[in-house]
Design a protein around this motif. Structure first.
Motif, PDB file in Angstrom:
ATOM      1  N   LYS A 280       0.824  -1.206   0.000  1.00  0.00           N
ATOM      2  CA  LYS A 280       0.000   0.000   0.000  1.00  0.00           C
ATOM      3  C   LYS A 280       0.859   1.257   0.000  1.00  0.00           C
ATOM      4  N   ALA A 281       1.955   1.228   0.759  1.00  0.00           N
ATOM      5  CA  ALA A 281       2.830   2.389   0.815  1.00  0.00           C
ATOM      6  C   ALA A 281       3.465   2.657  -0.544  1.00  0.00           C
ATOM      7  N   SER A 282       3.824   1.586  -1.251  1.00  0.00           N
ATOM      8  CA  SER A 282       4.447   1.750  -2.566  1.00  0.00           C
ATOM      9  C   SER A 282       3.465   2.325  -3.574  1.00  0.00           C
ATOM     10  N   SER A 283       2.230   1.862  -3.505  1.00  0.00           N
ATOM     11  CA  SER A 283       1.221   2.354  -4.448  1.00  0.00           C
ATOM     12  C   SER A 283       0.791   3.783  -4.133  1.00  0.00           C
ATOM     13  N   SER A 284       1.014   4.235  -2.902  1.00  0.00           N
ATOM     14  CA  SER A 284       0.616   5.594  -2.526  1.00  0.00           C
ATOM     15  C   SER A 284       1.591   6.649  -3.043  1.00  0.00           C
ATOM     16  N   VAL A 285       2.748   6.230  -3.520  1.00  0.00           N
ATOM     17  CA  VAL A 285       3.722   7.172  -4.078  1.00  0.00           C
ATOM     18  C   VAL A 285       3.322   7.519  -5.499  1.00  0.00           C
ATOM     19  N   ASN A 286       3.029   8.791  -5.747  1.00  0.00           N
ATOM     20  CA  ASN A 286       2.631   9.238  -7.084  1.00  0.00           C
ATOM     21  C   ASN A 286       3.885   9.365  -7.948  1.00  0.00           C
ATOM     22  N   LEU A 287       4.119   8.351  -8.766  1.00  0.00           N
ATOM     23  CA  LEU A 287       5.333   8.300  -9.569  1.00  0.00           C
ATOM     24  C   LEU A 287       5.011   8.666 -11.005  1.00  0.00           C
ATOM     25  N   SER A 288       5.705   9.649 -11.542  1.00  0.00           N
ATOM     26  CA  SER A 288       5.523  10.089 -12.931  1.00  0.00           C
ATOM     27  C   SER A 288       6.627   9.467 -13.778  1.00  0.00           C
ATOM     28  N   GLU A 289       6.254   8.630 -14.724  1.00  0.00           N
ATOM     29  CA  GLU A 289       7.242   7.956 -15.562  1.00  0.00           C
ATOM     30  C   GLU A 289       7.880   8.915 -16.565  1.00  0.00           C
ATOM     31  N   HIS A 314      10.287  14.675  -5.987  1.00  0.00           N
ATOM     32  CA  HIS A 314       9.726  14.354  -4.681  1.00  0.00           C
ATOM     33  C   HIS A 314      10.585  14.996  -3.592  1.00  0.00           C
ATOM     34  N   ARG A 315       9.958  15.215  -2.441  1.00  0.00           N
ATOM     35  CA  ARG A 315      10.658  15.846  -1.329  1.00  0.00           C
ATOM     36  C   ARG A 315      11.014  14.803  -0.272  1.00  0.00           C
ATOM     37  N   ILE A 316      11.870  15.219   0.650  1.00  0.00           N
ATOM     38  CA  ILE A 316      12.302  14.293   1.705  1.00  0.00           C
ATOM     39  C   ILE A 316      11.120  13.893   2.581  1.00  0.00           C
ATOM     40  N   GLN A 317      10.168  14.808   2.751  1.00  0.00           N
ATOM     41  CA  GLN A 317       9.006  14.478   3.579  1.00  0.00           C
ATOM     42  C   GLN A 317       8.154  13.379   2.944  1.00  0.00           C
ATOM     43  N   ILE A 319       9.442  10.748   1.602  1.00  0.00           N
ATOM     44  CA  ILE A 319      10.064   9.518   2.092  1.00  0.00           C
ATOM     45  C   ILE A 319       9.570   9.214   3.497  1.00  0.00           C
ATOM     46  N   ARG A 320       9.418  10.240   4.326  1.00  0.00           N
ATOM     47  CA  ARG A 320       8.890  10.037   5.681  1.00  0.00           C
ATOM     48  C   ARG A 320       7.479   9.453   5.632  1.00  0.00           C
ATOM     49  N   HIS A 321       6.642  10.012   4.777  1.00  0.00           N
ATOM     50  CA  HIS A 321       5.269   9.503   4.668  1.00  0.00           C
ATOM     51  C   HIS A 321       5.251   8.061   4.174  1.00  0.00           C
ATOM     52  N   PHE A 322       6.168   7.751   3.262  1.00  0.00           N
ATOM     53  CA  PHE A 322       6.251   6.378   2.757  1.00  0.00           C
ATOM     54  C   PHE A 322       6.626   5.410   3.885  1.00  0.00           C
ATOM     55  N   ILE A 323       7.554   5.803   4.743  1.00  0.00           N
ATOM     56  CA  ILE A 323       7.962   4.935   5.854  1.00  0.00           C
ATOM     57  C   ILE A 323       6.801   4.716   6.814  1.00  0.00           C
ATOM     58  N   ILE A 324       6.058   5.773   7.112  1.00  0.00           N
ATOM     59  CA  ILE A 324       4.927   5.643   8.047  1.00  0.00           C
ATOM     60  C   ILE A 324       3.849   4.746   7.462  1.00  0.00           C
ATOM     61  N   ASP A 325       3.625   4.860   6.151  1.00  0.00           N
ATOM     62  CA  ASP A 325       2.620   3.986   5.522  1.00  0.00           C
ATOM     63  C   ASP A 325       3.072   2.538   5.537  1.00  0.00           C
ATOM     64  N   ALA A 326       4.377   2.299   5.374  1.00  0.00           N
ATOM     65  CA  ALA A 326       4.887   0.924   5.379  1.00  0.00           C
ATOM     66  C   ALA A 326       4.962   0.362   6.784  1.00  0.00           C
ATOM     67  N   THR A 352      13.905  18.945  -2.354  1.00  0.00           N
ATOM     68  CA  THR A 352      13.665  17.851  -3.280  1.00  0.00           C
ATOM     69  C   THR A 352      14.847  16.877  -3.229  1.00  0.00           C
ATOM     70  N   LEU A 353      14.632  15.671  -3.731  1.00  0.00           N
ATOM     71  CA  LEU A 353      15.708  14.681  -3.718  1.00  0.00           C
ATOM     72  C   LEU A 353      16.880  15.147  -4.581  1.00  0.00           C
ATOM     73  N   LYS A 354      16.590  15.897  -5.643  1.00  0.00           N
ATOM     74  CA  LYS A 354      17.665  16.406  -6.503  1.00  0.00           C
ATOM     75  C   LYS A 354      18.479  17.469  -5.775  1.00  0.00           C
ATOM     76  N   ASP A 355      17.784  18.389  -5.097  1.00  0.00           N
ATOM     77  CA  ASP A 355      18.497  19.454  -4.381  1.00  0.00           C
ATOM     78  C   ASP A 355      19.304  18.897  -3.213  1.00  0.00           C
ATOM     79  N   ALA A 356      18.799  17.813  -2.586  1.00  0.00           N
ATOM     80  CA  ALA A 356      19.506  17.214  -1.455  1.00  0.00           C
ATOM     81  C   ALA A 356      20.562  16.204  -1.904  1.00  0.00           C
TER      82      ALA A 356
END
Length: 368
Positions: A280-289, A314-317, A319-326, A352-356
């Motif tokens: 469920k956590a993986s599917s909740s990530v809105n990924l743009s191909e 995507h932002r670092i937050q 990743i936090r939401h993904f961890i909580i969902d998992a 963002t992941l790019k800026d970080a």
């Protein structure tokens, strides 16, 4: 033959007792420099096979030299300098031709392990090290003695100049005072309860040179992270290396509890429920191909690992939401996200992941 050359041969024969032809050889090789020729003669041990000829009792045309001068002039000088040349290589003489020659110095004499240990202790003592009784602390333990870290008044240089208050240098929060035991064995050395390290290994040269200069090696200073390092040296030069067993010692002091990435959670989630939560956590990530993506590996505090694709926008937050969902049990547990090598806390989660600079990165979850 010129008179100076003939006189030089006579002086050489008088001092060394060598034959005239041999004297001529050494003088020609030294370009008729008497002192250089005599030095080469005694240096090569040329006097070992020379038969001293008896001197005539009286001669009006020859120059007489007292016997004590003949014995002490160059040989004693050579013996005095011999001790200084012990560290140099063996010297050889290569005759190029009838009138030329060259002195060749071999490689330096290698020191044995006993001399290496002696040099290390000698160097440490010359820079202030003192002999002490066996310390009660074990290797790697924190030192109880702490350097002064407060402030004080700096006195004025003149009567008119007022004293100024100077604050002390603040120790880093990660600083810790450590006690290290350096054991010097017959063929190598060891630090605390570590493995033996050879004296001749080039990778240990910088470490040993620091000890010889009376300094704390860089690798030991890194252990203290800005704190104080107390180093004890033990002499085991007559013993082969023996790896010591770490004795159990109950903790009897005080300290601070540090955050850790070790398992701290107690949950009743079954493997099936955990797999469902991760899906469920993986599917909740809105990924743009259509946008650039990257894979992030996440090491969880409960020992598990997650790998998820994110867009660089995507932002670092996220990743936090993904961890909580998992891991729903972490919803009310405070934690921080950290990078590895170097370890750094990701405090600005709006980046963002790019800026970080987190492309294909490994992120560690640490409980507070």
């Amino acid at each position: 033959m010129a008179l100076p050359e003939q006189e030089a041969i006579r002086e050489f024969v008088t001092v060394t007792g060598a034959e005239e032809e041999r004297a001529r050889f050494y003088l020609e090789s030294a370009d008729w420099d008497l002192e250089l020729a005599l030095g080469s003669f005694f240096e090569e041990g040329g006097d070992d096979d020379v038969i001293t000829l008896p001197q005539p009792e009286s001669s009006t045309s020859s120059r007489t030299v007292p016997s004590d001068v003949r014995v002490t002039s160059f040989r004693d000088l050579w013996n005095e300098e011999k001790d200084d040349d012990d560290d140099e290589g063996q010297r050889f003489y290569a005759g190029g031709s009838e009138r030329s020659g060259q002195q060749i110095v071999g490689p330096p004499k290698k020191k044995n392990s006993n001399e290496v240990v002696e040099d290390l202790f000698k160097g440490a003592k010359e820079h202030g090290a003192v002999a002490v009784e066996r310390a009660g602390r074990g290797p790697g333990e924190s030192s109880k003695s702490k350097p002064f870290g407060g402030g004080g008044y700096r006195l004025g240089a003149t009567e008119a100049e007022q004293s100024a208050y100077v604050t002390g240098e603040r120790r880093p929060d990660t600083a810790q005072d450590v006690h290290v035991i350096l054991k010097l064995w017959k063929s190598g050395f060891s630090v605390d309860n570590g493995e033996q390290r050879n004296y001749t290994d080039p990778t240990n040269a910088q470490f040993l040179e620091a000890i010889r200069r009376g300094e704390i090696p860089l690798e030991l200073r890194r252990l203290a992270r800005g704190g104080q390092v107390n180093l004890d040296m033990e002499d085991h030069r007559d013993q082969d290396f023996v790896k010591s067993k770490a004795a159990f010692k109950a903790f009897g002091g005080e300290g601070q509890k540090l955050g850790s990435a070790t398992p701290q959670l107690v949950t009743t989630t079954t493997p099936a429920q955990q797999a469902e939560n991760e899906a469920k956590a993986s599917s909740s990530v809105n990924l743009s191909e259509s946008e650039q993506t990257t894979s992030i590996q996440i090491r969880l505090a409960d020992g598990g690992r997650l790998v998820q694709k994110f867009n660089l926008t995507h932002r670092i937050q996220d990743i936090r939401h993904f961890i909580i969902d998992a891991r729903p049990a972490l919803a009310y547990t405070p934690f921080v996200l950290m990078t590895t090598f170097p370890s750094e806390e990701l405090t600005n989660e709006d980046k963002t992941l790019k800026d970080a600079n987190l492309m294909n990165a490994v992120i560690v979850q640490r409980l507070k």
